[in-house]
Write an enzyme that holds these catalytic residues in place. Structure first.
Site, PDB file in Angstrom:
ATOM      1  N   GLN A  78       0.837  -1.191   0.000  1.00  0.00           N
ATOM      2  CA  GLN A  78       0.000   0.000   0.000  1.00  0.00           C
ATOM      3  C   GLN A  78       0.875   1.246   0.000  1.00  0.00           C
ATOM      4  O   GLN A  78       1.265   1.752   1.044  1.00  0.00           O
ATOM      5  CB  GLN A  78      -0.947   0.004   1.206  1.00  0.00           C
ATOM      6  CG  GLN A  78      -1.968   1.110   1.105  1.00  0.00           C
ATOM      7  CD  GLN A  78      -3.012   1.041   2.189  1.00  0.00           C
ATOM      8  OE1 GLN A  78      -3.166   0.057   2.892  1.00  0.00           O
ATOM      9  NE2 GLN A  78      -3.753   2.120   2.325  1.00  0.00           N
ATOM     10  N   PHE A  79       1.158   1.762  -1.193  1.00  0.00           N
ATOM     11  CA  PHE A  79       2.036   2.924  -1.323  1.00  0.00           C
ATOM     12  C   PHE A  79       1.449   4.172  -0.677  1.00  0.00           C
ATOM     13  O   PHE A  79       2.176   5.065  -0.259  1.00  0.00           O
ATOM     14  CB  PHE A  79       2.384   3.191  -2.800  1.00  0.00           C
ATOM     15  CG  PHE A  79       1.287   3.851  -3.589  1.00  0.00           C
ATOM     16  CD1 PHE A  79       1.261   5.232  -3.732  1.00  0.00           C
ATOM     17  CD2 PHE A  79       0.294   3.098  -4.182  1.00  0.00           C
ATOM     18  CE1 PHE A  79       0.251   5.836  -4.462  1.00  0.00           C
ATOM     19  CE2 PHE A  79      -0.713   3.690  -4.908  1.00  0.00           C
ATOM     20  CZ  PHE A  79      -0.741   5.073  -5.054  1.00  0.00           C
ATOM     21  N   THR A  80       0.124   4.228  -0.521  1.00  0.00           N
ATOM     22  CA  THR A  80      -0.504   5.425   0.043  1.00  0.00           C
ATOM     23  C   THR A  80      -0.145   5.641   1.515  1.00  0.00           C
ATOM     24  O   THR A  80      -0.382   6.727   2.048  1.00  0.00           O
ATOM     25  CB  THR A  80      -2.033   5.371  -0.115  1.00  0.00           C
ATOM     26  OG1 THR A  80      -2.540   4.230   0.567  1.00  0.00           O
ATOM     27  CG2 THR A  80      -2.427   5.319  -1.588  1.00  0.00           C
TER      28      THR A  80
END
Length: 148
Positions: A78-80
């Protein structure tokens, strides 16, 4: 590197209608990677994750790790998690590693967690649009940042 660790009774991740990973009691781990992450930071985070004492013992105290309870771990990229929303209303993701850097780090991290845990670690699919279901136990949610 940033992890959001949730103690769960169960969790699953689905991509395009297909379950790609599913666990019973254990930890759902959302993992975000920075461009500066390396093997040393992955090793530190892996050991901390597997040894984190957030499960109840016989006295109801959070004194047992996922290893101690023979629990499972589900890891989802999850890059966010590395978003910076301090300015304006549109988060910046400049602090997140680009996919060409993040994907090998993710795969290495999952392999390290599996080795440390002593069993396979189910996952989502890197970069895919995923649907994550969980039954948070507690609720217990821990945010863990790498030392660097």
């Amino acid at each position: 590197m940033r992890l959001v660790i949730q103690r769960v009774s169960e969790a699953s991740v689905t991509v395009e209608g297909q379950v790609t990973g599913q666990i019973g009691p254990g930890l759902l781990v959302l993992a975000g990677f920075a461009p500066t992450d390396n093997t040393a930071s992955l090793t530190w985070m892996c050991r901390k994750l597997v040894q984190l004492r957030i499960f109840g013992d016989d006295n109801g105290q959070m004194n047992r790790s996922v290893q101690d309870i023979s629990g499972q771990i589900l890891v989802v990229s999850q890059f966010t998690l590395l978003a910076d929303a301090r300015k304006g209303n549109r988060p910046s993701y400049i602090g997140a590693a680009p996919p060409a850097v993040a994907e090998p780090l993710y795969e290495q991290f999952v392999a390290m967690v599996a080795a440390e845990l002593g069993r396979p670690v189910p996952t989502g699919i890197f970069g895919a649009d995923m649907k994550v279901r969980l039954l948070n136990d507690g609720p217990v949610t821990i945010v863990l940042d790498s030392p660097a």
